[in-house]
Design an enzyme around this catalytic site. Structure first.
Site, PDB file in Angstrom:
ATOM      1  N   ARG A 124      -3.331  15.075  24.511  1.00  0.00           N
ATOM      2  CA  ARG A 124      -1.858  15.020  24.542  1.00  0.00           C
ATOM      3  C   ARG A 124      -1.379  15.847  25.631  1.00  0.00           C
ATOM      4  O   ARG A 124      -0.325  15.433  26.306  1.00  0.00           O
ATOM      5  CB  ARG A 124      -1.399  15.757  23.355  1.00  0.00           C
ATOM      6  CG  ARG A 124      -1.793  14.963  21.999  1.00  0.00           C
ATOM      7  CD  ARG A 124      -0.905  15.434  20.779  1.00  0.00           C
ATOM      8  NE  ARG A 124      -1.268  15.136  19.409  1.00  0.00           N
ATOM      9  CZ  ARG A 124      -2.080  15.447  18.828  1.00  0.00           C
ATOM     10  NH1 ARG A 124      -2.781  16.496  19.037  1.00  0.00           N
ATOM     11  NH2 ARG A 124      -2.483  14.758  17.327  1.00  0.00           N
ATOM     12  N   ILE A 125      -1.720  17.085  25.854  1.00  0.00           N
ATOM     13  CA  ILE A 125      -1.276  17.968  26.803  1.00  0.00           C
ATOM     14  C   ILE A 125      -1.565  17.572  28.198  1.00  0.00           C
ATOM     15  O   ILE A 125      -0.827  17.526  29.156  1.00  0.00           O
ATOM     16  CB  ILE A 125      -1.870  19.312  26.567  1.00  0.00           C
ATOM     17  CG1 ILE A 125      -1.150  19.799  25.372  1.00  0.00           C
ATOM     18  CG2 ILE A 125      -1.132  20.284  27.956  1.00  0.00           C
ATOM     19  CD1 ILE A 125      -1.856  21.133  24.899  1.00  0.00           C
ATOM     20  N   ALA A 147      -5.614  26.427  28.777  1.00  0.00           N
ATOM     21  CA  ALA A 147      -6.345  25.751  27.708  1.00  0.00           C
ATOM     22  C   ALA A 147      -7.253  26.803  26.986  1.00  0.00           C
ATOM     23  O   ALA A 147      -6.570  27.409  26.103  1.00  0.00           O
ATOM     24  CB  ALA A 147      -7.241  24.565  28.135  1.00  0.00           C
ATOM     25  N   ARG A 148      -8.335  27.199  27.538  1.00  0.00           N
ATOM     26  CA  ARG A 148      -9.235  28.270  26.980  1.00  0.00           C
ATOM     27  C   ARG A 148      -9.856  29.018  27.982  1.00  0.00           C
ATOM     28  O   ARG A 148     -10.269  28.207  28.731  1.00  0.00           O
ATOM     29  CB  ARG A 148     -10.122  27.493  25.982  1.00  0.00           C
ATOM     30  CG  ARG A 148      -9.771  26.960  24.717  1.00  0.00           C
ATOM     31  CD  ARG A 148      -9.192  28.102  23.665  1.00  0.00           C
ATOM     32  NE  ARG A 148      -8.576  27.677  22.606  1.00  0.00           N
ATOM     33  CZ  ARG A 148      -7.340  27.494  22.308  1.00  0.00           C
ATOM     34  NH1 ARG A 148      -6.486  27.679  23.424  1.00  0.00           N
ATOM     35  NH2 ARG A 148      -6.907  26.842  21.215  1.00  0.00           N
ATOM     36  N   GLU A 199     -10.124  37.685  26.744  1.00  0.00           N
ATOM     37  CA  GLU A 199      -8.928  38.118  26.369  1.00  0.00           C
ATOM     38  C   GLU A 199      -8.796  38.993  25.308  1.00  0.00           C
ATOM     39  O   GLU A 199      -9.502  38.869  24.291  1.00  0.00           O
ATOM     40  CB  GLU A 199      -8.052  36.915  25.958  1.00  0.00           C
ATOM     41  CG  GLU A 199      -6.492  36.719  25.990  1.00  0.00           C
ATOM     42  CD  GLU A 199      -5.950  35.097  25.684  1.00  0.00           C
ATOM     43  OE1 GLU A 199      -5.150  35.061  24.845  1.00  0.00           O
ATOM     44  OE2 GLU A 199      -6.233  34.497  26.648  1.00  0.00           O
ATOM     45  N   HIS A 240      -0.884  34.454  27.647  1.00  0.00           N
ATOM     46  CA  HIS A 240      -1.225  33.551  26.548  1.00  0.00           C
ATOM     47  C   HIS A 240       0.102  32.952  25.981  1.00  0.00           C
ATOM     48  O   HIS A 240       0.219  33.079  24.767  1.00  0.00           O
ATOM     49  CB  HIS A 240      -2.108  33.872  25.487  1.00  0.00           C
ATOM     50  CG  HIS A 240      -2.803  33.001  24.928  1.00  0.00           C
ATOM     51  ND1 HIS A 240      -4.143  32.900  24.313  1.00  0.00           N
ATOM     52  CD2 HIS A 240      -2.374  31.751  24.260  1.00  0.00           C
ATOM     53  CE1 HIS A 240      -4.481  31.769  23.693  1.00  0.00           C
ATOM     54  NE2 HIS A 240      -3.279  31.007  23.716  1.00  0.00           N
ATOM     55  N   ILE A 241       1.055  32.612  26.905  1.00  0.00           N
ATOM     56  CA  ILE A 241       2.464  32.249  26.386  1.00  0.00           C
ATOM     57  C   ILE A 241       2.679  30.989  26.488  1.00  0.00           C
ATOM     58  O   ILE A 241       3.957  30.443  26.286  1.00  0.00           O
ATOM     59  CB  ILE A 241       3.510  32.982  27.066  1.00  0.00           C
ATOM     60  CG1 ILE A 241       3.547  32.873  28.408  1.00  0.00           C
ATOM     61  CG2 ILE A 241       3.513  34.532  26.537  1.00  0.00           C
ATOM     62  CD1 ILE A 241       4.535  33.332  29.273  1.00  0.00           C
TER      63      ILE A 241
END
Length: 340
Positions: free
Chosen positions: A163-164, A243-244, A273, A291-292
């Protein structure tokens, strides 16, 4: 009365839904702080439904210590914090909040891309520091995203065309970019399209001016971007990761940024993180955010509402709308857990 435990505060839009269905306990943790493990375990043991955030592990220890639980509602799209296999074995449905943050996350990833390319953060610091005296032709030179001065269509490489990734592709069309995509499970779908080219990973790295990461984290993607990957990229290339964090070998990234192996990076997530690798903050060709990616008011509210609706379904022993392990509903462990 039924009881729901929330590991850290979520938006009021979700809490209102939870309070209408059960007694709700929210861990007394300040925003920005993690909830101590002993409080998380104690809350889970006395709850019918456990509402978790990515920052608190839902592991076998927690689930085995909480026989009263009917389900876990994760306030996130990702669920790397949950041992899903153990949950299924123990008869616990796990839910997430998919779909709602697609455009918000793509907006943020595109913001990072533009900020790094046009050196927005260093330019802002330059102004705030009172250093701007006179315009000059070499002041804060950046990179074009559109064809720009050299009239060459730039290439966006999308790693992960879900999707992204597809939302990033749509945004690239407005900047007259060519798009390459790498996503093996999606290869046939990508190859059937005329507006994007499927490329194997090494080819994508070699040809892209910008590389944006939208894959999930699994054993095959852990440190997918390592020293060898950076060596294959253009020296002017810019890497974006919303993403990660562990998809990128952060130590190798710092080396690549400092040596000029790649041109820059925009990061919203980090390997360990909230910590980030030593030296990263000193690189003036990187933009770092906390992480926003999903951080708009409307999106966070909708995530909270979805999470709460999942939690209420758990509470009512119903199939939840966003269950990541739906096979659990057919297990004897689930029947035993919900028969009391």
């Amino acid at each position: 009365m039924s009881r729901i435990f929330v590991t850290r505060p979520i938006p009021e839009a979700g809490l209102a839904v939870l309070r209408a269905a059960a007694e709700v306990e929210v861990a007394p943790t300040a925003d920005g702080d993690s909830t101590p493990r002993d409080q998380v375990l104690a809350g889970a043991r006395s709850a019918d439904v456990h509402v978790s955030l990515l920052t608190e592990a839902v592991d076998r220890e927690l689930m085995e210590s909480a026989p009263r639980l009917l389900g876990v509602a994760n306030y996130a799209v990702g669920f790397n914090n949950v041992d899903v296999a153990a949950a299924t074995e123990l008869g616990l449905p796990i839910t997430n909040t998919p779909g709602v943050l697609t455009d918000t996350t793509a907006d943020l990833a595109w913001t990072l891309l533009m900020s790094v390319a046009r050196r927005v953060v260093p330019a802002d610091a330059y102004m705030r520091g009172g250093r701007y005296r006179i315009w000059g032709p070499s002041l804060m030179l950046g990179a074009d995203i559109s064809p720009g001065g050299d009239e060459r269509r730039k290439v966006l490489g999308v790693v992960g065309f879900g999707r992204i990734g597809q939302a990033m592709h749509r945004r690239a069309q407005g900047f007259d970019m060519d798009v390459l995509a790498f996503d093996p499970p999606m290869k046939a779908i990508i190859e059937a399209r005329s507006d994007v080219e499927y490329a194997e990973f090494d080819d994508l790295l070699a040809r892209s001016d910008f590389v944006t990461i939208h894959t999930d984290l699994n054993p095959s993607t852990h440190h997918l971007f390592d020293a060898a990957a950076f060596a294959r990229m253009k020296k002017s290339a810019i890497l974006i990761n919303s993403a990660r964090g562990p998809v990128v070998d952060e130590a190798a990234l710092v080396d690549a940024l400092k040596s000029g192996e790649i041109g820059g990076a925009g990061l919203d997530v980090f390997e360990h993180e909230p910590a980030f690798h030593p030296g990263l903050a000193e690189c003036d060709n990187v933009v770092m955010l906390p992480h926003i990616a999903s951080g708009s008011v409307a999106t966070r509210d909708r995530m909270a509402t979805m999470c709460a609706e999942n939690a209420v379904a758990h509470l009512n022993r119903q199939r939840a709308p966003n269950c990541v392990n739906p096979e659990v509903y057919d297990t004897e462990a689930y029947r035993r857990r919900t028969s009391r």
